[in-house]
Motif scaffolding. Structure first.
Motif, mmCIF file in Angstrom:
data_model
loop_
_atom_site.group_PDB
_atom_site.id
_atom_site.type_symbol
_atom_site.label_atom_id
_atom_site.label_comp_id
_atom_site.label_asym_id
_atom_site.label_seq_id
_atom_site.Cartn_x
_atom_site.Cartn_y
_atom_site.Cartn_z
ATOM 1 N N ASP A 399 0.810 -1.205 0.000
ATOM 2 C CA ASP A 399 0.000 0.000 0.000
ATOM 3 C C ASP A 399 0.851 1.265 0.000
ATOM 4 O O ASP A 399 0.398 2.324 -0.429
ATOM 5 N N ARG A 400 2.065 1.176 0.504
ATOM 6 C CA ARG A 400 2.938 2.350 0.568
ATOM 7 C C ARG A 400 3.772 2.536 -0.698
ATOM 8 O O ARG A 400 4.714 3.334 -0.701
ATOM 9 N N GLY A 401 3.457 1.794 -1.736
ATOM 10 C CA GLY A 401 4.069 2.057 -3.021
ATOM 11 C C GLY A 401 4.967 0.970 -3.563
ATOM 12 O O GLY A 401 5.372 1.036 -4.721
ATOM 13 N N SER A 402 5.297 -0.044 -2.755
ATOM 14 C CA SER A 402 6.165 -1.119 -3.234
ATOM 15 C C SER A 402 5.322 -2.200 -3.903
ATOM 16 O O SER A 402 5.268 -3.357 -3.467
ATOM 17 N N ALA A 403 4.668 -1.809 -4.993
ATOM 18 C CA ALA A 403 3.720 -2.710 -5.654
ATOM 19 C C ALA A 403 4.403 -3.905 -6.284
ATOM 20 O O ALA A 403 3.749 -4.903 -6.600
ATOM 21 N N GLN A 404 5.731 -3.815 -6.493
ATOM 22 C CA GLN A 404 6.435 -4.942 -7.100
ATOM 23 C C GLN A 404 6.679 -6.072 -6.115
ATOM 24 O O GLN A 404 7.088 -7.174 -6.502
ATOM 25 N N ALA A 405 6.453 -5.831 -4.815
ATOM 26 C CA ALA A 405 6.765 -6.830 -3.796
ATOM 27 C C ALA A 405 5.828 -8.027 -3.885
ATOM 28 O O ALA A 405 4.628 -7.882 -4.119
ATOM 29 N N ILE A 406 6.393 -9.197 -3.697
ATOM 30 C CA ILE A 406 5.633 -10.438 -3.606
ATOM 31 C C ILE A 406 5.449 -10.747 -2.132
ATOM 32 O O ILE A 406 6.422 -10.812 -1.375
ATOM 33 N N GLY A 407 4.214 -10.936 -1.687
ATOM 34 C CA GLY A 407 3.935 -11.148 -0.274
ATOM 35 C C GLY A 407 3.715 -12.609 0.067
ATOM 36 O O GLY A 407 2.976 -13.303 -0.624
ATOM 37 N N MET A 408 4.372 -13.073 1.139
ATOM 38 C CA MET A 408 4.134 -14.421 1.655
ATOM 39 C C MET A 408 3.768 -14.319 3.127
ATOM 40 O O MET A 408 4.510 -13.732 3.920
ATOM 41 N N VAL A 409 2.614 -14.859 3.483
ATOM 42 C CA VAL A 409 2.163 -14.871 4.873
ATOM 43 C C VAL A 409 2.449 -16.253 5.432
ATOM 44 O O VAL A 409 1.745 -17.220 5.136
ATOM 45 N N THR A 410 3.510 -16.338 6.222
ATOM 46 C CA THR A 410 3.912 -17.632 6.769
ATOM 47 C C THR A 410 4.839 -17.407 7.954
ATOM 48 O O THR A 410 5.325 -16.293 8.180
ATOM 49 N N ASP A 411 5.107 -18.458 8.699
ATOM 50 C CA ASP A 411 5.983 -18.394 9.862
ATOM 51 C C ASP A 411 7.430 -18.220 9.417
ATOM 52 O O ASP A 411 7.944 -19.022 8.634
ATOM 53 N N ILE A 412 8.092 -17.194 9.925
ATOM 54 C CA ILE A 412 9.465 -16.924 9.524
ATOM 55 C C ILE A 412 10.402 -18.029 9.986
ATOM 56 O O ILE A 412 11.426 -18.309 9.357
ATOM 57 N N GLY A 413 10.023 -18.693 11.097
ATOM 58 C CA GLY A 413 10.831 -19.794 11.601
ATOM 59 C C GLY A 413 10.808 -21.002 10.697
ATOM 60 O O GLY A 413 11.683 -21.879 10.788
ATOM 61 N N THR A 414 9.818 -21.082 9.825
ATOM 62 C CA THR A 414 9.752 -22.139 8.816
ATOM 63 C C THR A 414 10.351 -21.685 7.496
ATOM 64 O O THR A 414 11.076 -22.425 6.840
ATOM 65 N N PHE A 415 10.069 -20.441 7.127
ATOM 66 C CA PHE A 415 10.490 -19.932 5.825
ATOM 67 C C PHE A 415 12.005 -19.928 5.673
ATOM 68 O O PHE A 415 12.539 -20.446 4.675
ATOM 69 N N VAL A 416 12.717 -19.332 6.617
ATOM 70 C CA VAL A 416 14.164 -19.157 6.440
ATOM 71 C C VAL A 416 14.909 -20.497 6.404
ATOM 72 O O VAL A 416 15.723 -20.719 5.496
ATOM 73 N N PRO A 417 14.663 -21.427 7.342
ATOM 74 C CA PRO A 417 15.350 -22.722 7.234
ATOM 75 C C PRO A 417 15.016 -23.473 5.949
ATOM 76 O O PRO A 417 15.897 -24.113 5.348
ATOM 77 N N THR A 418 13.762 -23.394 5.515
ATOM 78 C CA THR A 418 13.394 -24.085 4.275
ATOM 79 C C THR A 418 14.069 -23.430 3.076
ATOM 80 O O THR A 418 14.562 -24.115 2.175
ATOM 81 N N LEU A 419 14.105 -22.095 3.067
ATOM 82 C CA LEU A 419 14.793 -21.376 1.995
ATOM 83 C C LEU A 419 16.271 -21.766 1.955
ATOM 84 O O LEU A 419 16.815 -22.063 0.876
ATOM 85 N N ALA A 420 16.912 -21.773 3.120
ATOM 86 C CA ALA A 420 18.326 -22.133 3.172
ATOM 87 C C ALA A 420 18.556 -23.559 2.680
ATOM 88 O O ALA A 420 19.513 -23.850 1.951
ATOM 89 N N GLU A 421 17.660 -24.464 3.061
ATOM 90 C CA GLU A 421 17.793 -25.854 2.615
ATOM 91 C C GLU A 421 17.729 -25.951 1.093
ATOM 92 O O GLU A 421 18.549 -26.621 0.472
ATOM 93 N N PHE A 422 16.753 -25.265 0.494
ATOM 94 C CA PHE A 422 16.582 -25.337 -0.948
ATOM 95 C C PHE A 422 17.733 -24.658 -1.685
ATOM 96 O O PHE A 422 18.158 -25.114 -2.758
ATOM 97 N N VAL A 423 18.227 -23.548 -1.144
ATOM 98 C CA VAL A 423 19.340 -22.846 -1.783
ATOM 99 C C VAL A 423 20.617 -23.673 -1.698
ATOM 100 O O VAL A 423 21.338 -23.872 -2.691
ATOM 101 N N LEU A 424 20.894 -24.160 -0.511
ATOM 102 C CA LEU A 424 22.170 -24.849 -0.278
ATOM 103 C C LEU A 424 22.214 -26.258 -0.841
ATOM 104 O O LEU A 424 23.285 -26.791 -1.076
#
Length: 429
Positions: A399-424
């Motif tokens: 709403d503040r103008g960053s219309a290009q942002a992709i939003g994910m509503v999820t637990d950060i404690g799940t997102f970051v470890p899963t992201l790291a697993e997939f990247v690494l």
């Protein structure tokens, strides 16, 4: 008496929704339009063109309509050159100055369209007919360096405007080019287009983000992470540290709280007095964060604490060891703060701005204030992912103008470890 102007739209204006937004804006603001010409692109790579006359009952309404159309990429037919007025004093802009969007922008000056450098929202637009040899030196915000003798246009924050700067007024001679979503495919950002949702399959979406992150790094791009204290509290700090250690983070933007709790975990094994693995609260654990700050102050900063072996693990440790550009922006509620925290708000903004303009991908993790602060500095062409358990955080960013942002509503404690697993896991393949 009816007041009218003719404007033109060009590009993939049908499937991107641009034409619909423009037509809707005219009617919502009390005007009317007459389509004079409409050439439809009939192939995936072929653009469309629309010329329409916009009318309103009074010049004020027409001006409001034209402003809204301008934000969506409409250009006045036969535009005049950009109107420039000298700033009357430092930090003072002329009346009716042009306030920039975060979209790629051009100005018509001396018969040529010139790209505006270092674009971001809510700035003044300055044109230098003959750029000075020292352009940008000593100026906190946005003046580009170097010169080839040709005219130059760039943005300046209001507090960086200097007396005599030639500032664009109104919107004549200014062309905005909003980026368009991919028509097909598009990788992660084609897959995830559509704003905020808690209903997408999280694992597959995170894998798409991981693939995008790896692609950006493979192409030599820069990845910026914006992190809140919840990353540490949730136990995701180790995974973020792993990404930093593996070279997938080029810049970190955070606050005093994030760094303090990350350092506390390295020194005392707790985050805000709690063991994030066992959820136990050790005796006097509530004092750990302030003791941590005092230890860092005593040795002179985070880098010194790493060098002396006081801090031996965590995100801040890996940032020091891997020479990651780190900005810790202070706030009025900070304890201490850490010596590395920038307590001057304008200085912090400028440091964030330098990070933001170097980034090709920005990942925002569980922090509303820092996400909005960074989002305000980003061009709309920068790929951005915002993750938070609270949908209001992601919605406010958009709403503040960053219309290009992709939003994910999820637990950060799940997102970051899963992201790291997939990247690494790609590194292990």
């Amino acid at each position: 008496m009816t007041h009218s102007r003719t404007v033109e739209l060009e590009g993939h204006i049908i499937d991107s929704g641009t034409m619909q937004r423009c037509f809707g804006a005219v009617m919502d603001l009390g005007g009317s339009f007459d389509v004079e010409r409409f050439d439809v692109g009939k192939h995936e790579t072929e653009e469309s063109h629309c010329r329409l006359t916009v009318s309103a009952d009074d010049p004020e309404t027409l001006r409001d309509i034209l402003h809204e159309l301008h934000q969506n990429g409409a250009v006045l037919e036969d535009p005049s050159e950009v109107e420039l007025v000298a700033a009357p004093a430092d930090r003072v802009v002329p009346p009716n100055f042009y306030s920039t969007t975060n979209h790629p922008t051009e100005v018509l000056y001396d018969g040529e369209w010139i790209d505006v450098e270092r674009i971001e929202m809510d700035c003044a637009l300055v044109v230098e007919p003959e750029p000075a040899a020292d352009a940008g030196e000593g100026n906190r915000a946005n003046a580009p360096g170097g010169t080839d003798g040709s005219p130059r246009a760039y943005t300046k924050t209001l507090n960086a405007v200097e007396e005599g700067d030639l500032v664009a007024t109104d919107q004549s001679g200014i062309r905005v080019n909003p980026p368009e979503r991919p028509r097909s495919g598009g990788g992660a950002f084609g897959f995830m287009q559509g704003g905020v949702s808690a209903e997408r399959p999280s694992e597959s979406t995170i894998r798409e983000v991981a693939e995008e992150l790896r692609a950006v790094k493979d192409e030599g791009g820069d990845v910026m992470v914006v992190a809140g204290p919840a990353v540490i509290h949730s136990g995701a700090g180790d995974a973020l540290a792993d990404l930093v250690a593996a070279g997938y983070v080029d810049a970190l933007s955070a606050g005093n709280g994030f760094a303090t709790h990350d350092l506390e975990r390295s020194i005392y094994g707790t985050s805000l007095g709690m063991n994030v693995e066992t959820l136990e609260h050790p005796r006097k654990g509530h004092k750990h964060h302030i003791w941590t700050i005092s230890e860092i102050i005593r040795v002179g900063g985070i880098e010194a604490a790493v060098a002396e072996g006081i801090v031996t693990e965590g995100v801040m440790y890996e940032c020091v060891e891997n020479d990651v550009d780190t900005v810790l922006a202070g706030s009025v509620r900070d304890d201490g703060p850490l010596p590395d925290t920038i307590t001057d708000a304008v200085e912090a903004q400028d440091a964030i701005r330098e990070q933001a303009h170097e980034a090709d991908l920005v990942i925002m993790l569980a922090t509303l204030l820092h996400s909005v602060a960074v989002g305000n500095c980003l061009p709309s062409t920068t790929k951005t992912v915002c993750v938070d358990i609270d949908p209001a955080t992601v919605t406010q960013l958009l709403d503040r103008g960053s219309a290009q942002a992709i939003g994910m509503v999820t637990d950060i404690g799940t997102f970051v470890p899963t992201l790291a697993e997939f990247v690494l896991e790609g590194d292990d393949a």
